[in-house]
Design a protein around this motif. Structure first.
Motif, PDB file in Angstrom:
ATOM      1  N   CYS A  95       0.834  -1.193   0.000  1.00 16.40           N
ATOM      2  CA  CYS A  95       0.000   0.000   0.000  1.00 16.40           C
ATOM      3  C   CYS A  95       0.875   1.252   0.000  1.00 16.40           C
ATOM      4  CB  CYS A  95      -0.890   0.035   1.245  1.00 16.40           C
ATOM      5  SG  CYS A  95      -2.044  -1.328   1.356  1.00 16.40           S
ATOM      6  N   ILE A  96       0.229   2.371  -0.286  1.00 19.27           N
ATOM      7  CA  ILE A  96       0.869   3.673  -0.164  1.00 19.27           C
ATOM      8  C   ILE A  96      -0.087   4.576   0.585  1.00 19.27           C
ATOM      9  CG2 ILE A  96       2.323   3.483  -2.206  1.00 19.27           C
ATOM     10  CD1 ILE A  96       0.237   5.048  -3.771  1.00 19.27           C
ATOM     11  N   LYS A  97       0.429   5.665   1.110  1.00 23.13           N
ATOM     12  CA  LYS A  97      -0.415   6.631   1.833  1.00 23.13           C
ATOM     13  C   LYS A  97      -0.810   7.736   0.877  1.00 23.13           C
ATOM     14  CE  LYS A  97      -0.129   6.566   6.685  1.00 23.13           C
ATOM     15  NZ  LYS A  97      -1.348   5.926   7.001  1.00 23.13           N
ATOM     16  N   CYS A  98      -2.093   8.117   0.937  1.00 21.41           N
ATOM     17  CA  CYS A  98      -2.564   9.269   0.171  1.00 21.41           C
ATOM     18  C   CYS A  98      -1.957  10.512   0.810  1.00 21.41           C
ATOM     19  CB  CYS A  98      -4.083   9.346   0.183  1.00 21.41           C
ATOM     20  SG  CYS A  98      -4.719  10.828  -0.628  1.00 21.41           S
ATOM     21  N   GLU A  99      -1.312  11.336   0.008  1.00 22.24           N
ATOM     22  CA  GLU A  99      -0.683  12.535   0.541  1.00 22.24           C
ATOM     23  C   GLU A  99      -1.714  13.573   0.973  1.00 22.24           C
ATOM     24  OE1 GLU A  99       1.980  13.594  -2.607  1.00 22.24           O
ATOM     25  OE2 GLU A  99       3.478  12.137  -1.977  1.00 22.24           O
ATOM     26  N   GLY A 102      -4.198  10.934   3.883  1.00 24.44           N
ATOM     27  CA  GLY A 102      -3.478  10.027   4.771  1.00 24.44           C
ATOM     28  C   GLY A 102      -4.011   8.610   4.814  1.00 24.44           C
ATOM     29  N   LYS A 103      -5.015   8.288   4.032  1.00 17.47           N
ATOM     30  CA  LYS A 103      -5.578   6.928   4.022  1.00 17.47           C
ATOM     31  C   LYS A 103      -4.671   5.997   3.230  1.00 17.47           C
ATOM     32  CE  LYS A 103      -9.675   7.938   5.854  1.00 17.47           C
ATOM     33  NZ  LYS A 103     -10.321   7.352   6.947  1.00 17.47           N
ATOM     34  N   ASP A 104      -4.748   4.687   3.527  1.00 18.18           N
ATOM     35  CA  ASP A 104      -3.957   3.694   2.811  1.00 18.18           C
ATOM     36  C   ASP A 104      -4.591   3.392   1.459  1.00 18.18           C
ATOM     37  OD1 ASP A 104      -2.338   3.537   5.002  1.00 18.18           O
ATOM     38  OD2 ASP A 104      -3.227   1.699   5.789  1.00 18.18           O
ATOM     39  N   LEU A 105      -3.739   3.337   0.435  1.00 19.46           N
ATOM     40  CA  LEU A 105      -4.191   3.028  -0.928  1.00 19.46           C
ATOM     41  C   LEU A 105      -3.421   1.832  -1.446  1.00 19.46           C
ATOM     42  CD1 LEU A 105      -3.956   6.626  -2.452  1.00 19.46           C
ATOM     43  CD2 LEU A 105      -5.926   5.602  -1.336  1.00 19.46           C
ATOM     44  N   VAL A 106      -4.026   1.069  -2.331  1.00 18.68           N
ATOM     45  CA  VAL A 106      -3.327  -0.008  -3.008  1.00 18.68           C
ATOM     46  C   VAL A 106      -2.381   0.646  -4.007  1.00 18.68           C
ATOM     47  CG1 VAL A 106      -3.607  -2.029  -4.483  1.00 18.68           C
ATOM     48  CG2 VAL A 106      -5.281  -1.568  -2.699  1.00 18.68           C
ATOM     49  N   LYS A 107      -1.198   0.073  -4.197  1.00 20.23           N
ATOM     50  CA  LYS A 107      -0.170   0.699  -5.031  1.00 20.23           C
ATOM     51  C   LYS A 107      -0.650   1.020  -6.443  1.00 20.23           C
ATOM     52  CE  LYS A 107       4.012  -1.060  -2.914  1.00 20.23           C
ATOM     53  NZ  LYS A 107       5.191  -1.876  -3.059  1.00 20.23           N
ATOM     54  N   ASP A 108      -1.505   0.179  -7.002  1.00 25.24           N
ATOM     55  CA  ASP A 108      -1.909   0.348  -8.399  1.00 25.24           C
ATOM     56  C   ASP A 108      -2.944   1.441  -8.609  1.00 25.24           C
ATOM     57  OD1 ASP A 108      -0.209  -1.732  -8.977  1.00 25.24           O
ATOM     58  OD2 ASP A 108      -1.772  -3.249  -8.855  1.00 25.24           O
ATOM     59  N   MET A 109      -3.494   2.017  -7.553  1.00 29.55           N
ATOM     60  CA  MET A 109      -4.544   3.030  -7.692  1.00 29.55           C
ATOM     61  C   MET A 109      -3.964   4.333  -8.230  1.00 29.55           C
ATOM     62  SD  MET A 109      -6.873   2.692  -4.328  1.00 29.55           S
ATOM     63  CE  MET A 109      -8.117   1.447  -4.213  1.00 29.55           C
ATOM     64  N   ALA A 110      -4.684   4.930  -9.173  1.00 26.39           N
ATOM     65  CA  ALA A 110      -4.250   6.199  -9.732  1.00 26.39           C
ATOM     66  C   ALA A 110      -4.794   7.362  -8.898  1.00 26.39           C
ATOM     67  CB  ALA A 110      -4.710   6.326 -11.181  1.00 26.39           C
ATOM     68  N   TYR A 111      -5.966   7.156  -8.283  1.00 24.73           N
ATOM     69  CA  TYR A 111      -6.598   8.206  -7.480  1.00 24.73           C
ATOM     70  C   TYR A 111      -7.089   7.611  -6.168  1.00 24.73           C
ATOM     71  CZ  TYR A 111      -6.462  10.964 -11.708  1.00 24.73           C
ATOM     72  OH  TYR A 111      -6.029  11.650 -12.800  1.00 24.73           O
ATOM     73  N   CYS A 115     -10.643  10.624  -1.074  1.00 23.61           N
ATOM     74  CA  CYS A 115     -10.690  12.079  -1.271  1.00 23.61           C
ATOM     75  C   CYS A 115     -10.581  12.482  -2.736  1.00 23.61           C
ATOM     76  CB  CYS A 115      -9.597  12.768  -0.461  1.00 23.61           C
ATOM     77  SG  CYS A 115      -7.928  12.457  -1.075  1.00 23.61           S
ATOM     78  N   GLY A 116     -10.252  11.536  -3.628  1.00 23.73           N
ATOM     79  CA  GLY A 116     -10.168  11.824  -5.050  1.00 23.73           C
ATOM     80  C   GLY A 116      -8.835  12.397  -5.495  1.00 23.73           C
ATOM     81  N   ALA A 117      -7.885  12.549  -4.581  1.00 19.38           N
ATOM     82  CA  ALA A 117      -6.576  13.111  -4.938  1.00 19.38           C
ATOM     83  C   ALA A 117      -5.786  12.099  -5.760  1.00 19.38           C
ATOM     84  CB  ALA A 117      -5.800  13.483  -3.683  1.00 19.38           C
ATOM     85  N   LYS A 118      -4.891  12.597  -6.606  1.00 13.00           N
ATOM     86  CA  LYS A 118      -4.035  11.735  -7.410  1.00 13.00           C
ATOM     87  C   LYS A 118      -3.097  10.979  -6.461  1.00 13.00           C
ATOM     88  CE  LYS A 118      -0.994  11.921 -11.459  1.00 13.00           C
ATOM     89  NZ  LYS A 118      -1.174  10.576 -11.760  1.00 13.00           N
TER      90      LYS A 118
END
Length: 191
Positions: A95-99, A102-111, A115-118
């Protein structure tokens, strides 16, 4: 007999009154203990809040006394370690953190679905850097191992050469002795 029952009744009444008084006291004591616990809990919360306020002042760069600063430094160090460990967990989970949120995202997600942020691309750079660092460390370790192996091979070769030289000298001495003996025998036979 009447006196006996009157005395018994009187004693039962007194006992009942004593039990009622004791029960009332026990209830009152329990109420007071509950009040003490509530106040102690409130004190702990207030002390914790004071600590948070002092720590926030420390983080803001305000002056705090030396002893308090030491505690604040320890807390800051722990917070940094916690953040580092959480980031490692996120990376290991893929996972990565949304800048932005701050929520956790799966690495492959573009947005970010929250919150809809890139989604940040920094993770790819981090992975490449970690891989390069690991490769560099592995190369250094391999180079060190090769150097050690070369040194050991040189040392072994020197030992083998010394042993061969010593053996050759012994063989040469032995051959020389045998040649001399043979020459003496030939001389004896010819005389």
């Amino acid at each position: 007999m009447r006196t006996f029952f009157e005395d018994l009744g009187k004693r039962l009444g007194e006992t009942a009154e004593t039990v009622t008084t004791k029960a009332g006291e026990a209830v009152e004591i329990q109420k007071l203990k509950n009040q003490v616990r509530i106040l102690e809990r409130d004190i702990e919360e207030d002390l914790a809040e004071i600590g948070r306020m002092v720590y926030e002042q420390f983080k803001a760069g305000d002056d705090v006394d030396e002893e308090t600063a030491a505690f604040c430094e320890a807390v800051k160090s722990r917070e940094d370690s916690i953040a580092e460990y959480k980031q490692k967990i996120i990376t290991l989970k893929g996972c990565i953190k949304c800048e932005a949120c701050g929520k956790d995202l799966v690495k492959d997600m573009a947005y970010c679905p929250y919150c809809g942020a890139k989604a940040p691309e920094k993770i790819v750079e981090d992975i490449v850097e970690e891989a390069e660092e690991a490769a560099e460390n592995t190369a250094e370790e391999a180079e060190s191992a090769v150097d050690k192996a070369v040194d050991a091979a040189k040392e072994t070769a020197e030992k083998v050469m010394d042993a061969a030289k010593e053996t050759a000298e012994k063989v040469a001495d032995t051959v020389e002795d045998k040649v001399e003996e043979a020459a003496e025998k030939i001389d004896d036979i010819l005389e």
